[in-house]
Design a protein around this motif. Structure first.
Motif, PDB file in Angstrom:
ATOM      1  N   GLY A  41      25.874  12.130  -8.526  1.00 49.78           N
ATOM      2  CA  GLY A  41      25.805  10.957  -7.661  1.00 49.78           C
ATOM      3  C   GLY A  41      24.779  11.147  -6.554  1.00 49.78           C
ATOM      4  N   TYR A  42      24.837  12.315  -5.882  1.00 52.86           N
ATOM      5  CA  TYR A  42      23.845  12.615  -4.858  1.00 52.86           C
ATOM      6  C   TYR A  42      22.446  12.708  -5.464  1.00 52.86           C
ATOM      7  N   ALA A  43      22.356  13.327  -6.623  1.00 55.64           N
ATOM      8  CA  ALA A  43      21.053  13.482  -7.259  1.00 55.64           C
ATOM      9  C   ALA A  43      20.451  12.135  -7.648  1.00 55.64           C
ATOM     10  N   LEU A  44      21.299  11.217  -8.104  1.00 55.01           N
ATOM     11  CA  LEU A  44      20.824   9.879  -8.465  1.00 55.01           C
ATOM     12  C   LEU A  44      20.309   9.138  -7.233  1.00 55.01           C
ATOM     13  N   ARG A  45      21.056   9.231  -6.130  1.00 54.05           N
ATOM     14  CA  ARG A  45      20.607   8.598  -4.883  1.00 54.05           C
ATOM     15  C   ARG A  45      19.283   9.191  -4.412  1.00 54.05           C
ATOM     16  N   ASN A  46      19.186  10.514  -4.403  1.00 54.77           N
ATOM     17  CA  ASN A  46      17.959  11.161  -3.953  1.00 54.77           C
ATOM     18  C   ASN A  46      16.785  10.827  -4.856  1.00 54.77           C
ATOM     19  N   THR A  47      17.029  10.784  -6.162  1.00 54.70           N
ATOM     20  CA  THR A  47      15.953  10.477  -7.097  1.00 54.70           C
ATOM     21  C   THR A  47      15.444   9.058  -6.894  1.00 54.70           C
ATOM     22  N   ALA A  48      16.363   8.116  -6.619  1.00 50.03           N
ATOM     23  CA  ALA A  48      15.947   6.733  -6.367  1.00 50.03           C
ATOM     24  C   ALA A  48      15.074   6.649  -5.120  1.00 50.03           C
ATOM     25  N   ILE A  49      15.510   7.288  -4.029  1.00 46.55           N
ATOM     26  CA  ILE A  49      14.718   7.291  -2.791  1.00 46.55           C
ATOM     27  C   ILE A  49      13.383   7.982  -3.020  1.00 46.55           C
ATOM     28  N   TYR A  50      13.445   9.145  -3.643  1.00 49.01           N
ATOM     29  CA  TYR A  50      12.246   9.934  -3.904  1.00 49.01           C
ATOM     30  C   TYR A  50      11.239   9.153  -4.745  1.00 49.01           C
ATOM     31  N   THR A  51      11.707   8.514  -5.812  1.00 46.98           N
ATOM     32  CA  THR A  51      10.814   7.806  -6.726  1.00 46.98           C
ATOM     33  C   THR A  51      10.149   6.618  -6.042  1.00 46.98           C
ATOM     34  N   VAL A  52      10.925   5.830  -5.301  1.00 42.99           N
ATOM     35  CA  VAL A  52      10.371   4.647  -4.641  1.00 42.99           C
ATOM     36  C   VAL A  52       9.361   5.043  -3.575  1.00 42.99           C
ATOM     37  N   VAL A  53       9.714   5.997  -2.715  1.00 41.18           N
ATOM     38  CA  VAL A  53       8.845   6.378  -1.601  1.00 41.18           C
ATOM     39  C   VAL A  53       7.576   7.067  -2.112  1.00 41.18           C
ATOM     40  N   VAL A  54       7.733   8.040  -3.012  1.00 44.45           N
ATOM     41  CA  VAL A  54       6.563   8.763  -3.512  1.00 44.45           C
ATOM     42  C   VAL A  54       5.633   7.837  -4.287  1.00 44.45           C
ATOM     43  N   THR A  55       6.199   6.989  -5.137  1.00 41.01           N
ATOM     44  CA  THR A  55       5.362   6.071  -5.913  1.00 41.01           C
ATOM     45  C   THR A  55       4.588   5.124  -5.008  1.00 41.01           C
ATOM     46  N   ALA A  56       5.283   4.526  -4.031  1.00 34.50           N
ATOM     47  CA  ALA A  56       4.614   3.589  -3.119  1.00 34.50           C
ATOM     48  C   ALA A  56       3.546   4.294  -2.290  1.00 34.50           C
ATOM     49  N   ALA A  57       3.875   5.461  -1.741  1.00 33.42           N
ATOM     50  CA  ALA A  57       2.922   6.176  -0.898  1.00 33.42           C
ATOM     51  C   ALA A  57       1.704   6.624  -1.688  1.00 33.42           C
ATOM     52  N   VAL A  58       1.917   7.134  -2.882  1.00 30.71           N
ATOM     53  CA  VAL A  58       0.807   7.618  -3.710  1.00 30.71           C
ATOM     54  C   VAL A  58      -0.114   6.467  -4.093  1.00 30.71           C
ATOM     55  N   MET A  59       0.445   5.327  -4.468  1.00 29.42           N
ATOM     56  CA  MET A  59      -0.371   4.177  -4.860  1.00 29.42           C
ATOM     57  C   MET A  59      -1.176   3.641  -3.677  1.00 29.42           C
ATOM     58  N   ILE A  60      -0.529   3.523  -2.516  1.00 28.43           N
ATOM     59  CA  ILE A  60      -1.213   2.971  -1.344  1.00 28.43           C
ATOM     60  C   ILE A  60      -2.298   3.916  -0.836  1.00 28.43           C
ATOM     61  N   ILE A  61      -1.959   5.201  -0.688  1.00 30.96           N
ATOM     62  CA  ILE A  61      -2.948   6.166  -0.198  1.00 30.96           C
ATOM     63  C   ILE A  61      -4.098   6.303  -1.185  1.00 30.96           C
ATOM     64  N   GLY A  62      -3.771   6.395  -2.485  1.00 31.66           N
ATOM     65  CA  GLY A  62      -4.819   6.531  -3.489  1.00 31.66           C
ATOM     66  C   GLY A  62      -5.785   5.369  -3.482  1.00 31.66           C
ATOM     67  N   LEU A  63      -5.269   4.134  -3.368  1.00 34.42           N
ATOM     68  CA  LEU A  63      -6.141   2.956  -3.348  1.00 34.42           C
ATOM     69  C   LEU A  63      -6.968   2.906  -2.074  1.00 34.42           C
ATOM     70  N   PHE A  64      -6.352   3.225  -0.942  1.00 30.24           N
ATOM     71  CA  PHE A  64      -7.069   3.185   0.333  1.00 30.24           C
ATOM     72  C   PHE A  64      -8.231   4.187   0.348  1.00 30.24           C
ATOM     73  N   VAL A  65      -7.966   5.412  -0.080  1.00 33.74           N
ATOM     74  CA  VAL A  65      -9.027   6.432  -0.083  1.00 33.74           C
ATOM     75  C   VAL A  65     -10.093   6.093  -1.123  1.00 33.74           C
ATOM     76  N   ALA A  66      -9.686   5.528  -2.257  1.00 33.52           N
ATOM     77  CA  ALA A  66     -10.664   5.141  -3.276  1.00 33.52           C
ATOM     78  C   ALA A  66     -11.623   4.096  -2.743  1.00 33.52           C
ATOM     79  N   ILE A  67     -11.121   3.135  -1.975  1.00 34.22           N
ATOM     80  CA  ILE A  67     -11.990   2.115  -1.385  1.00 34.22           C
ATOM     81  C   ILE A  67     -12.965   2.750  -0.400  1.00 34.22           C
ATOM     82  N   LEU A  68     -12.486   3.718   0.378  1.00 33.19           N
ATOM     83  CA  LEU A  68     -13.377   4.401   1.319  1.00 33.19           C
ATOM     84  C   LEU A  68     -14.462   5.191   0.590  1.00 33.19           C
TER      85      LEU A  68
END
Length: 271
Positions: A41-68
């Motif tokens: 149960g804890y692992a499922l909660r952590n994985t959900a938070i981890y997946t959403v935050v890491v995916t969003a951050a990686v996509m946003i940072i990657g696109l921003f730096v690529a534009i630069l």
């Protein structure tokens, strides 16, 4: 394997172990004393938070730096190569190094407390709720350069004539991004989003190496599904139940992929 009573007593029989049907699944879902279920149960909660935050951050940072990096400036080739360095480091090494950096007397607390004076005291990053950020930040640090290089390749396929025409029509940088760059990158965004979701749900290396070289317990805020399944399955020799849990996880991922396909179906067909 998920349909068999496969444990330390029947491991020698392997696929000839006693057939138990769906008992492993029912125990996993409804039996609170099942060792593999404990902590999921804890692992499922952590994985959900981890997946959403890491995916969003990686996509946003990657696109921003690529534009630069898509702009012309002196030393652009060197900057592109330097940005790829985090991605070159193996994930096992990232887990070990950041594990040392997150220690109470490590370099992170030294910078935050002693150099920048952002905190009054040095916190424990590998204990309690802080643990989720201790695994999210190095995961983002290692993953965004790959997304950056993919987006950079996509940006270079967009004709400059589109930007020139929009500039004549009075469009600024922000309007050009929303009306030209983002729509033309949608197929790439869709594919990379899927890859990131799958990769992050199945993330294992960084967490496993950060906490005792794969032998430690990350705690209620650091355990992910893969580390929990590996520890509970092999720690208790409950291979049948572990296989059942892995199969249910695969079904869950198929549902996510189905939702993803429904959302991005038009972009994929256009590609």
């Amino acid at each position: 394997m998920s349909l068999l009573k496969l444990n330390q007593f029947t491991l020698g029989e392997y696929l000839k172990a006693p057939f138990v049907g769906l008992k492993n699944y029912s125990d996993l879902l409804f039996n609170e004393n099942n060792p593999v279920r404990q902590g999921l149960g804890y692992a499922l909660r952590n994985t959900a938070i981890y997946t959403v935050v890491v995916t969003a951050a990686v996509m946003i940072i990657g696109l921003f730096v690529a534009i630069l990096l898509n702009r012309e400036f002196p030393g652009r080739g060197f900057a592109r190569a330097a940005m790829l360095l985090p991605w070159v480091v193996p994930s096992y090494v990232v887990g070990i190094l950041w594990g040392f950096m997150w220690q109470k007397e490590g370099v992170i607390n030294h910078i935050l407390v002693d150099v920048l004076h952002l905190m009054d005291e040095k916190p424990y990053w590998l204990l309690g709720p802080n643990t989720i950020w201790a695994i999210i930040i190095p995961s983002v640090w290692r993953s965004w350069p790959f997304i950056m290089i993919v987006f950079l390749s996509g940006l270079q396929t967009i004709p400059d004539d589109l930007y020139e025409a929009s500039k004549i029509d009075g469009a600024g940088k922000v309007r050009q991004f929303w009306s030209i760059t983002l729509p033309l990158l949608k197929p790439i965004i869709a594919v990379q989003l899927l890859f990131q979701l799958i990769s992050n749900v199945y993330s294992y290396n960084i967490v496993a190496m950060m906490f005792g070289n794969g032998a430690g317990y990350p705690g209620q805020w650091g355990d992910l599904l893969m580390t929990a399944l590996q520890r509970q399955t092999f720690g208790y020799w409950s291979f049948g139940a572990g296989a059942a849990a892995s199969f249910l996880l695969m079904i869950g991922m198929l549902v996510i992929v189905g939702i993803w396909y429904r959302i991005f179906r038009s972009e994929l067909r256009a590609e």
